[in-house]
Design a protein around this motif. Structure first.
Motif, PDB file in Angstrom:
ATOM      1  N   PHE A   1      -4.802   6.514  -4.019  1.00 46.32           N
ATOM      2  CA  PHE A   1      -6.170   6.034  -4.200  1.00 46.32           C
ATOM      3  C   PHE A   1      -7.141   7.199  -4.366  1.00 46.32           C
ATOM      4  O   PHE A   1      -8.103   7.121  -5.138  1.00 46.32           O
ATOM      5  N   GLY A   2      -6.885   8.297  -3.638  1.00 42.81           N
ATOM      6  CA  GLY A   2      -7.736   9.476  -3.785  1.00 42.81           C
ATOM      7  C   GLY A   2      -7.654  10.064  -5.176  1.00 42.81           C
ATOM      8  O   GLY A   2      -8.667  10.488  -5.756  1.00 42.81           O
ATOM      9  N   GLU A   3      -6.433  10.107  -5.737  1.00 40.73           N
ATOM     10  CA  GLU A   3      -6.250  10.610  -7.099  1.00 40.73           C
ATOM     11  C   GLU A   3      -7.007   9.747  -8.106  1.00 40.73           C
ATOM     12  O   GLU A   3      -7.673  10.259  -9.021  1.00 40.73           O
TER      13      GLU A   3
ATOM     14  N   ALA B   1     -11.487   5.074   1.142  1.00 36.63           N
ATOM     15  CA  ALA B   1     -12.089   6.238   1.797  1.00 36.63           C
ATOM     16  C   ALA B   1     -12.034   6.089   3.316  1.00 36.63           C
ATOM     17  O   ALA B   1     -12.205   4.991   3.858  1.00 36.63           O
ATOM     18  N   ASP B   2     -11.823   7.211   4.019  1.00 34.16           N
ATOM     19  CA  ASP B   2     -11.769   7.171   5.486  1.00 34.16           C
ATOM     20  C   ASP B   2     -13.088   6.711   6.079  1.00 34.16           C
ATOM     21  O   ASP B   2     -13.114   6.043   7.119  1.00 34.16           O
TER      22      ASP B   2
ATOM     23  N   SER C   1      -1.235   3.915   4.071  1.00 36.11           N
ATOM     24  CA  SER C   1      -0.287   4.966   4.427  1.00 36.11           C
ATOM     25  C   SER C   1      -0.729   6.262   3.765  1.00 36.11           C
ATOM     26  O   SER C   1      -1.585   6.271   2.871  1.00 36.11           O
ATOM     27  N   ASP C   2      -0.123   7.397   4.200  1.00 41.88           N
ATOM     28  CA  ASP C   2      -0.490   8.686   3.606  1.00 41.88           C
ATOM     29  C   ASP C   2      -0.236   8.682   2.104  1.00 41.88           C
ATOM     30  O   ASP C   2      -1.050   9.213   1.328  1.00 41.88           O
ATOM     31  N   GLU C   3       0.857   8.051   1.669  1.00 41.14           N
ATOM     32  CA  GLU C   3       1.185   8.013   0.246  1.00 41.14           C
ATOM     33  C   GLU C   3       0.161   7.189  -0.528  1.00 41.14           C
ATOM     34  O   GLU C   3      -0.326   7.609  -1.588  1.00 41.14           O
ATOM     35  N   ASP C   4      -0.175   6.012   0.001  1.00 39.34           N
ATOM     36  CA  ASP C   4      -1.176   5.169  -0.666  1.00 39.34           C
ATOM     37  C   ASP C   4      -2.538   5.846  -0.672  1.00 39.34           C
ATOM     38  O   ASP C   4      -3.288   5.783  -1.649  1.00 39.34           O
TER      39      ASP C   4
END
Length: 656
Positions: free
Chosen positions: A575-577, A543-544, A568-571
């Motif tokens: 993780f968000g999913e 989480a940010d 990274s944006d992809e990672d």
């Protein structure tokens, strides 16, 4: 046909009648004679190599002749038999009456060698050893009833240090035999390839037997290695058995065979230290055996066992042998075979007495080549050191005092073991103490434990605090108010402070493990709704808000360990999913102890695997992960309070 209900037993019915025959405990059962003989011989075979190695090592070190060595071996076996019968059968208040077999303690090897050499070696050194053995045996017998009051001075930090020191200090002796004998002896040849092959071959044979076989054969791996090594040496012409022909078939072990004992104050002090350490070993063996045979051990049992040690040691001084203790190898054999009868050990003692009266058998053993013996000794002595390390694993090394005790005692022991000439820098009366790594290291461990743990006021290990501030020590934690306690340790968990508040009620804490366990137990003891509420305060992985520090320094430290604060944006999307899927299925965040996985890919894999859990299984898994996170945060608190130790540990981890 109908049956009337059973009536309650009458006062004289078999169900309630007084016992007319006492049911024997398995320890007191007497097996049939054929089984007694077979089981007793098994104990002797498992014990034999360890029993005879002490006189062999001593004789080689102080320069005794082969006939003298044969006499020592026979005396040792003869007295081992007597000592084992005393311990297992017992009389009056002597002998614990358990299946405990007695043998010469390895603890005494190095001190006895030092005593013997300081007295001039040969028989002159031997009679000085016997003088110390006699006094130490008598002293042990007399103080046995009081020793249980001194157990608190021998915690694992002392016994673990001593056992480790014993193993390490004896390894140079084994290495000396592996190269043909001590420096200056006729067989000394460190550059001999044949000696190297004998030593390594025996060591390999011992390892192979223990790996391939189980049960009884595994217990006699050392004996198998010695027999195979000696057989190969004989075939190659390196083992001579001429002394066997010269030895008599029967020979009695006479008192004071080598002369009247001589008494030296320094030698006696050294041997008293040996017997104090041996008393600790015996106490541990008695408790272990009691657990195996399912018999409760009380203080009187310890006193009887130590009286038997003292009496056997005194008899050893009379009949040309050495200090005695319970042999741990045979304690393991009792567990392995589940033969719990003490009369089996008594039978083994009788067999050893018979063997001790047959000098030809002693001559065979004395003919074992030094490199063969060295290979076996390497295995045995290194194993002793490992046992010490296992004991030290129970020590709280978050307490810097224990680090000082172990480090100093082992350091001093190695110092005088590697550089024996140090003893020449002090008067002769102190030379024996400085000449033995085991004696010096053991005394250091005992005295330092008293100084650090029993003298003056101590606040215990530092358990919290930040660099530049005063550390909070364990005794201070026990004196904290509830608010102070929660303020110090509340950050081990996210959100509410009820875990720390309930852990506070478990005071006082005896060590750092007890303190840490109090938090974990309080969390697991809560009801399900409280646990679910606590889970909801943990942030999502990656989480940010964690990377920005909004979830606290602890969450930042947790997740940065696997780089989850620099995704990274992809990672970040992956993780968000995963976090969303977990919340949807279970209603709480996915909580994983990131530091136990190390890589972000491993964290992701573990998270997706958890999605297959049932709700109850996932609830339990989440609690376990929260406990792991709390343990890491607790370790961080200790590291902050002990910055020097923490820096050393981090450096070690980097090297690994």
């Amino acid at each position: 046909m109908s049956r009337s209900p059973a009536s309650p037993p009458s006062p004289t019915s078999p169900a309630t009648a007084p016992r007319t025959r006492k049911i024997a405990h398995p320890v007191d059962e007497v097996p049939p004679i054929p089984k007694l003989a077979a089981y007793g011989l098994q104990h002797v075979m498992a014990f034999y190599a360890g029993a005879v190695i002490v006189p062999i090592l001593l004789a080689n070190a102080i320069g005794l002749s082969t006939p003298q060595l044969i006499a020592l071996i026979n005396a040792d076996l003869f007295t081992c038999g007597i000592a084992s019968i005393i311990q297992s059968v017992g009389f009056w208040k002597v002998g614990v009456r358990l299946p405990l077999l007695q043998g010469v303690t390895f603890t005494a090897v190095s001190p006895m060698i030092t005593i013997g050499l300081a007295a001039g070696g040969g028989t002159e050194g031997l009679v000085t050893i016997y003088g110390a053995v006699l006094v130490a045996g008598l002293a042990t017998f007399l103080v046995a009833p009081y020793f249980s009051q001194l157990i608190r001075f021998f915690p694992p930090v002392v016994t673990g240090s001593v056992i480790t020191i014993i193993g390490i200090a004896l390894l140079p002796v084994a290495a000396g035999d592996a190269v043909g004998g001590p420096a200056g002896t006729p067989g000394y040849a460190p550059g001999s390839g044949r000696n190297l092959l004998y030593a390594l071959g025996v060591l390999l044979a011992i390892v192979a037997v223990q790996r391939i076989f189980k049960g009884f054969l595994a217990t006699i791996a050392v004996l198998v290695g010695l027999v195979l090594g000696t057989l190969v040496a004989w075939l190659l012409g390196d083992a001579q058995f001429g002394a066997v022909n010269d030895a008599a078939w029967v020979g009695a072990t006479t008192p004071f065979h080598f002369g009247w004992p001589k008494f030296s104050i320094a030698a006696i002090i050294s041997m008293l230290v040996v017997m104090a350490i041996t008393a600790v070993e015996t106490t541990g063996d008695v408790f272990a055996t009691g657990e195996i045979v399912e018999k409760r051990i009380v203080k009187d049992d310890i006193a009887r066992a130590l009286r038997a040690d003292g009496l056997a040691t005194f008899i050893g001084g009379v009949f040309n042998s050495f200090p005695y203790t319970c042999f741990a190898e045979n304690v393991g054999l009792v567990r392995l075979t589940w033969v719990r009868s003490r009369w089996v050990v008594a039978t083994a003692g009788g067999i050893m007495i018979v063997i001790g009266l047959l000098p030809k058998i002693g001559a065979v053993v004395a003919s074992i080549p030094s490199p063969v013996l060295g290979g076996a000794a390497l295995a045995m002595f290194a194993t002793v050191a490992v046992v010490g390390v296992q004991t030290l694993s129970r020590v709280d090394f978050n307490d810097h005092r224990n680090i000082v005790i172990v480090g100093t005692s082992i350091g001093l022991a190695i110092y005088v073991t590697v550089e024996p000439g140090v003893s020449q820098a002090v008067p002769s009366w102190a030379g024996i103490l400085l000449g033995s790594g085991i004696t010096l290291g053991s005394l250091s461990a005992i005295l330092l434990n008293v100084v650090f743990h029993h003298v003056g006021k101590s606040f215990g290990p530092a358990v919290a605090g930040r660099p530049g501030t005063e550390s909070v020590r364990l005794d201070q934690v026990n004196d904290m108010t509830r608010d102070q306690f929660v303020g110090t340790f509340g950050r081990l968990f996210q959100g509410p402070s009820w875990v720390a508040e309930r852990a506070y009620d478990r005071k006082p804490f005896t060590d750092t493990d007890a303190l840490c366990h109090a938090f974990i137990d309080a969390m697991f003891a809560a009801d399900r709704d409280e646990q679910l509420a606590l889970m909801s305060f943990y942030p999502d992985l990656g989480a940010d808000t964690v990377g920005e520090g909004e979830q606290g320094a602890e969450s930042l430290a947790d997740q940065s360990a696997a780089g989850l604060t620099r995704l990274s944006d992809e990672d970040h999307a992956e993780f968000g999913e995963l976090a969303a899927a977990h919340r949807e299925r279970y209603g709480v965040p996915l909580i994983i102890s990131v530091r136990d996985h190390g890589r972000r890919a491993a964290v992701l894999e573990a998270g997706w695997e958890r999605m297959d859990n049932s709700p109850g299984q996932e609830h339990a898994a989440t609690l376990i992960e929260m406990a792991r996170i709390a343990r890491h945060r607790f370790a961080d608190l200790i590291a902050e309070a002990n910055p020097i130790q923490s820096a050393r540990t981090r450096r070690f981890d980097q090297l690994g």
